[in-house]
Scaffold this motif. Structure first.
Motif, PDB file in Angstrom:
ATOM      1  N   SER A   1       5.699  -0.393   8.217  1.00  0.00           N
ATOM      2  CA  SER A   1       5.443   0.811   7.436  1.00  0.00           C
ATOM      3  C   SER A   1       6.554   1.819   7.651  1.00  0.00           C
ATOM      4  CB  SER A   1       4.089   1.432   7.794  1.00  0.00           C
ATOM      5  OG  SER A   1       4.070   1.897   9.130  1.00  0.00           O
ATOM      6  N   ILE A   2       6.806   2.596   6.623  1.00  0.00           N
ATOM      7  CA  ILE A   2       7.712   3.726   6.679  1.00  0.00           C
ATOM      8  C   ILE A   2       6.940   4.932   6.156  1.00  0.00           C
ATOM      9  CG2 ILE A   2       9.826   2.372   6.391  1.00  0.00           C
ATOM     10  CD1 ILE A   2       9.799   3.155   3.422  1.00  0.00           C
ATOM     11  N   ALA A   3       7.383   6.122   6.503  1.00  0.00           N
ATOM     12  CA  ALA A   3       6.785   7.339   5.948  1.00  0.00           C
ATOM     13  C   ALA A   3       7.872   8.094   5.209  1.00  0.00           C
ATOM     14  CB  ALA A   3       6.157   8.194   7.030  1.00  0.00           C
ATOM     15  N   VAL A   4       7.582   8.505   3.987  1.00  0.00           N
ATOM     16  CA  VAL A   4       8.576   9.113   3.109  1.00  0.00           C
ATOM     17  C   VAL A   4       8.098  10.497   2.687  1.00  0.00           C
ATOM     18  CG1 VAL A   4       9.840   8.875   0.940  1.00  0.00           C
ATOM     19  CG2 VAL A   4       9.230   6.829   2.261  1.00  0.00           C
ATOM     20  N   LYS A   5       8.976  11.464   2.821  1.00  0.00           N
ATOM     21  CA  LYS A   5       8.689  12.821   2.339  1.00  0.00           C
ATOM     22  C   LYS A   5       9.530  13.067   1.090  1.00  0.00           C
ATOM     23  CE  LYS A   5       8.747  17.707   3.757  1.00  0.00           C
ATOM     24  NZ  LYS A   5       7.314  17.965   3.481  1.00  0.00           N
ATOM     25  N   ALA A   6       8.882  13.440  -0.011  1.00  0.00           N
ATOM     26  CA  ALA A   6       9.609  13.688  -1.253  1.00  0.00           C
ATOM     27  C   ALA A   6      10.489  14.922  -1.103  1.00  0.00           C
ATOM     28  CB  ALA A   6       8.630  13.877  -2.406  1.00  0.00           C
ATOM     29  N   MET A   7      11.765  14.769  -1.427  1.00  0.00           N
ATOM     30  CA  MET A   7      12.713  15.873  -1.349  1.00  0.00           C
ATOM     31  C   MET A   7      13.137  16.263  -2.765  1.00  0.00           C
ATOM     32  SD  MET A   7      12.741  16.124   1.888  1.00  0.00           S
ATOM     33  CE  MET A   7      14.087  17.262   2.212  1.00  0.00           C
ATOM     34  N   PRO A   8      13.393  17.548  -3.014  1.00  0.00           N
ATOM     35  CA  PRO A   8      13.781  17.977  -4.363  1.00  0.00           C
ATOM     36  C   PRO A   8      14.979  17.212  -4.910  1.00  0.00           C
ATOM     37  CG  PRO A   8      13.340  19.878  -2.965  1.00  0.00           C
ATOM     38  CD  PRO A   8      13.310  18.672  -2.073  1.00  0.00           C
ATOM     39  N   GLU A   9      15.940  16.901  -4.009  1.00  0.00           N
ATOM     40  CA  GLU A   9      17.139  16.184  -4.448  1.00  0.00           C
ATOM     41  C   GLU A   9      17.018  14.684  -4.228  1.00  0.00           C
ATOM     42  OE1 GLU A   9      17.540  16.884  -0.090  1.00  0.00           O
ATOM     43  OE2 GLU A   9      16.750  17.951  -1.823  1.00  0.00           O
ATOM     44  N   GLY A  10      15.857  14.225  -3.781  1.00  0.00           N
ATOM     45  CA  GLY A  10      15.689  12.825  -3.407  1.00  0.00           C
ATOM     46  C   GLY A  10      15.069  11.992  -4.515  1.00  0.00           C
ATOM     47  N   PHE A  11      15.889  11.300  -5.265  1.00  0.00           N
ATOM     48  CA  PHE A  11      15.401  10.496  -6.391  1.00  0.00           C
ATOM     49  C   PHE A  11      14.462   9.394  -5.911  1.00  0.00           C
ATOM     50  CE2 PHE A  11      15.826   6.845  -9.274  1.00  0.00           C
ATOM     51  CZ  PHE A  11      15.516   7.427 -10.481  1.00  0.00           C
ATOM     52  N   GLU A  37       0.850  -1.198   0.000  1.00  0.00           N
ATOM     53  CA  GLU A  37       0.000   0.000   0.000  1.00  0.00           C
ATOM     54  C   GLU A  37       0.883   1.245   0.000  1.00  0.00           C
ATOM     55  OE1 GLU A  37      -3.549   2.158   2.654  1.00  0.00           O
ATOM     56  OE2 GLU A  37      -2.524   0.359   3.413  1.00  0.00           O
ATOM     57  N   VAL A  38       0.463   2.247  -0.769  1.00  0.00           N
ATOM     58  CA  VAL A  38       1.069   3.579  -0.732  1.00  0.00           C
ATOM     59  C   VAL A  38      -0.052   4.544  -0.364  1.00  0.00           C
ATOM     60  CG1 VAL A  38       2.299   5.372  -2.003  1.00  0.00           C
ATOM     61  CG2 VAL A  38       2.781   2.964  -2.481  1.00  0.00           C
ATOM     62  N   ARG A  39       0.038   5.105   0.841  1.00  0.00           N
ATOM     63  CA  ARG A  39      -1.065   5.919   1.381  1.00  0.00           C
ATOM     64  C   ARG A  39      -0.598   7.364   1.574  1.00  0.00           C
ATOM     65  NH1 ARG A  39      -1.966   2.886   5.486  1.00  0.00           N
ATOM     66  NH2 ARG A  39      -0.871   4.063   7.102  1.00  0.00           N
ATOM     67  N   ALA A  59       4.777   6.387  -8.561  1.00  0.00           N
ATOM     68  CA  ALA A  59       5.460   5.699  -9.656  1.00  0.00           C
ATOM     69  C   ALA A  59       5.816   4.265  -9.300  1.00  0.00           C
ATOM     70  CB  ALA A  59       6.736   6.459 -10.033  1.00  0.00           C
ATOM     71  N   VAL A  60       5.747   3.933  -8.009  1.00  0.00           N
ATOM     72  CA  VAL A  60       6.039   2.575  -7.555  1.00  0.00           C
ATOM     73  C   VAL A  60       4.721   1.932  -7.122  1.00  0.00           C
ATOM     74  CG1 VAL A  60       7.357   1.163  -5.946  1.00  0.00           C
ATOM     75  CG2 VAL A  60       8.306   3.328  -6.765  1.00  0.00           C
ATOM     76  N   PRO A  61       4.178   1.025  -7.902  1.00  0.00           N
ATOM     77  CA  PRO A  61       2.855   0.470  -7.599  1.00  0.00           C
ATOM     78  C   PRO A  61       2.888  -0.594  -6.507  1.00  0.00           C
ATOM     79  CG  PRO A  61       3.731  -0.542  -9.583  1.00  0.00           C
ATOM     80  CD  PRO A  61       4.720   0.514  -9.173  1.00  0.00           C
ATOM     81  N   SER A  62       1.724  -0.864  -5.932  1.00  0.00           N
ATOM     82  CA  SER A  62       1.595  -1.976  -4.998  1.00  0.00           C
ATOM     83  C   SER A  62       1.995  -3.265  -5.700  1.00  0.00           C
ATOM     84  CB  SER A  62       0.161  -2.081  -4.488  1.00  0.00           C
ATOM     85  OG  SER A  62      -0.189  -0.939  -3.750  1.00  0.00           O
ATOM     86  N   GLY A  63       2.640  -4.145  -4.962  1.00  0.00           N
ATOM     87  CA  GLY A  63       3.133  -5.395  -5.533  1.00  0.00           C
ATOM     88  C   GLY A  63       4.603  -5.353  -5.882  1.00  0.00           C
ATOM     89  N   ILE A 115       4.313   4.110   3.282  1.00  0.00           N
ATOM     90  CA  ILE A 115       4.533   2.928   2.448  1.00  0.00           C
ATOM     91  C   ILE A 115       4.404   1.703   3.352  1.00  0.00           C
ATOM     92  CG2 ILE A 115       6.031   1.834   0.756  1.00  0.00           C
ATOM     93  CD1 ILE A 115       5.378   4.765   0.090  1.00  0.00           C
ATOM     94  N   VAL A 116       3.425   0.849   3.075  1.00  0.00           N
ATOM     95  CA  VAL A 116       3.230  -0.372   3.852  1.00  0.00           C
ATOM     96  C   VAL A 116       3.887  -1.524   3.104  1.00  0.00           C
ATOM     97  CG1 VAL A 116       1.556  -1.924   4.913  1.00  0.00           C
ATOM     98  CG2 VAL A 116       1.051   0.524   4.760  1.00  0.00           C
ATOM     99  N   ILE A 117       4.715  -2.289   3.814  1.00  0.00           N
ATOM    100  CA  ILE A 117       5.525  -3.341   3.199  1.00  0.00           C
ATOM    101  C   ILE A 117       5.286  -4.666   3.910  1.00  0.00           C
ATOM    102  CG2 ILE A 117       7.898  -4.107   2.698  1.00  0.00           C
ATOM    103  CD1 ILE A 117       8.699  -1.126   2.734  1.00  0.00           C
ATOM    104  N   LYS A 118       5.145  -5.714   3.136  1.00  0.00           N
ATOM    105  CA  LYS A 118       5.084  -7.077   3.671  1.00  0.00           C
ATOM    106  C   LYS A 118       6.481  -7.688   3.555  1.00  0.00           C
ATOM    107  CE  LYS A 118       3.059 -11.660   2.850  1.00  0.00           C
ATOM    108  NZ  LYS A 118       2.205 -12.461   1.931  1.00  0.00           N
ATOM    109  N   PRO A 119       7.222  -7.831   4.662  1.00  0.00           N
ATOM    110  CA  PRO A 119       8.572  -8.407   4.574  1.00  0.00           C
ATOM    111  C   PRO A 119       8.524  -9.900   4.262  1.00  0.00           C
ATOM    112  CG  PRO A 119       8.280  -7.128   6.601  1.00  0.00           C
ATOM    113  CD  PRO A 119       6.916  -7.369   6.020  1.00  0.00           C
TER     114      PRO A 119
END
Length: 372
Positions: A118-128, A60-62, A137-141, A71-75
């Motif tokens: 889960s992790i939380a990600v903030k988009a940064m201008p320099e952060g690819f 999941e991307v919420r 751009a990164v789909p579930s699965g 970002i929810v991840i199943k390890p």
């Protein structure tokens, strides 16, 4: 080398030594399937199974704000859910033929039951990588690589009776993991949380913070909207949180904020009560030359400038090396310098042939070779 060590050797770096039974199974699989890799068989059954590395699947991307997302991840096989709230995890994503790695704070409480993190990600201008994760751009699965949870910015169990959290921007992410853990365990004590963000729409987890504030009389959330009210001044602590000197404080945010906090707590003689997480390395102008970096074990070579760390150089060339914090703290990324020179981007110290260097904070000072 004994039989057990010989069997475990192919998987010795996958999971911590505390879970050596899993390494024994992984190593046995590697020995039995040589010359093919166990992964050549395992991925046919389940893409999350691997004898060489930890993997996960994005489920999941919420969105949290316009420029951040959970970002929810199943390890997959071998992930240890006994991490400490506040720790971070490394995530590797394959984009345009290259693996891109970054570390992000875990926002989920340690939980063996639902087998999700889960992790939380903030988009940064320099952060690819952050921009890719947040933009959708990164789909579930999507299958990602994982590094084991690490870090000393962690909440003890049981927690102190009085806590002060001071965060700004995406610095709220490790603290959110701590709050969720204490709430889930029924351990939420007397907590004061001071958080800074430009506007209301920039506050990550705003609804959840409001709900915690409403449900627990001992939890107080003070949000400083900096575009409207200006930067939070530490001189106002006596008003906002009169007993701040008595509390254990966890702080995470921009480097200037953390530097100021460190100075104030030292002046008060209570620096032992201050716990900080820095999301960036404070680099000096070390004037590294850059050069051609050779990774001896993998046979990879790349030419980089003096601002590119040796860890980043390895990732760009396909020579993947171990890492943890990416800030020069945990020592996970240390490798021997076989030939040439490298420079520490924080201190400017030069390292020569035969020394062990931290690749996450070191750059090439001319051509060099690493035992990696």
């Amino acid at each position: 080398m004994g039989l057990k060590d010989w069997i475990e050797a192919p998987a010795a770096s996958v999971v911590p030594a505390a879970r050596s039974k899993l390494n024994l199974l992984r190593g046995a699989a590697a020995r039995l399937t040589t010359p093919l890799l166990p992964d050549d068989y395992l991925h046919l059954a389940n893409p999350l199974w691997s004898a060489r590395e930890l993997r996960g699947q994005i489920v999941e991307v919420r969105p949290e704000t316009t420029d951040s997302a959970t970002i929810v991840i199943k390890p997959g096989w071998g992930f240890d859910f006994n991490y400490q709230p506040g720790q971070y995890i490394g995530i590797g994503l394959h984009i345009d033929g290259r693996w891109h790695w970054r570390s992000y704070s875990l926002t989920s409480p340690p939980n063996w039951e639902n087998k999700r993190i889960s992790i939380a990600v903030k988009a940064m201008p320099e952060g690819f990588l952050s921009s890719h994760l947040v933009s959708g751009a990164v789909p579930s699965g999507t299958i990602v690589r994982l590094a084991t949870p690490s870090g000393n910015f962690a909440l003890p169990d049981p927690p102190p009776e009085k806590i002060l959290f001071i965060t700004a921007g995406s610095g709220i992410t490790p603290v959110m993991g701590m709050l969720r853990t204490m709430n889930r365990r029924g351990q939420l004590p007397d907590v004061m949380h001071i958080h800074s963000a430009p506007t209301e729409s920039d506050v990550m987890f705003a609804d959840e913070l409001t709900a915690l504030h409403a449900e627990h009389e001992d939890f107080v959330s003070h949000v400083q909207l900096t575009r409207r009210d200006g930067k939070f001044k530490l001189s106002s602590l006596d008003t906002v949180c009169p007993d701040w000197r008595e509390r254990h404080t966890w702080a995470c945010g921009p480097l200037p904020l953390l530097d100021e906090l460190e100075d104030v707590w030292k002046a008060e003689g209570i620096e032992d009560r201050l716990h900080m997480e820095r999301f960036a390395v404070s680099r000096i102008d070390a004037s590294a030359d850059g050069g051609t970096v050779t990774f001896e074990k993998s046979g990879k070579t790349i030419t980089v400038d003096g601002a590119t760390t040796l860890l980043e150089a390895g990732e760009q060339s396909g020579a993947l090396m171990p890492f943890g914090c990416r800030m020069g703290i945990c020592q996970t990324c240390v490798v021997p310098l076989v030939a040439g020179h490298a420079i520490d981007l924080r201190s400017g110290k030069q390292h020569a042939e035969g020394e062990r260097i931290q690749t996450c904070i070191s750059a090439a000072a001319g051509d060099c070779t690493l035992d990696a």
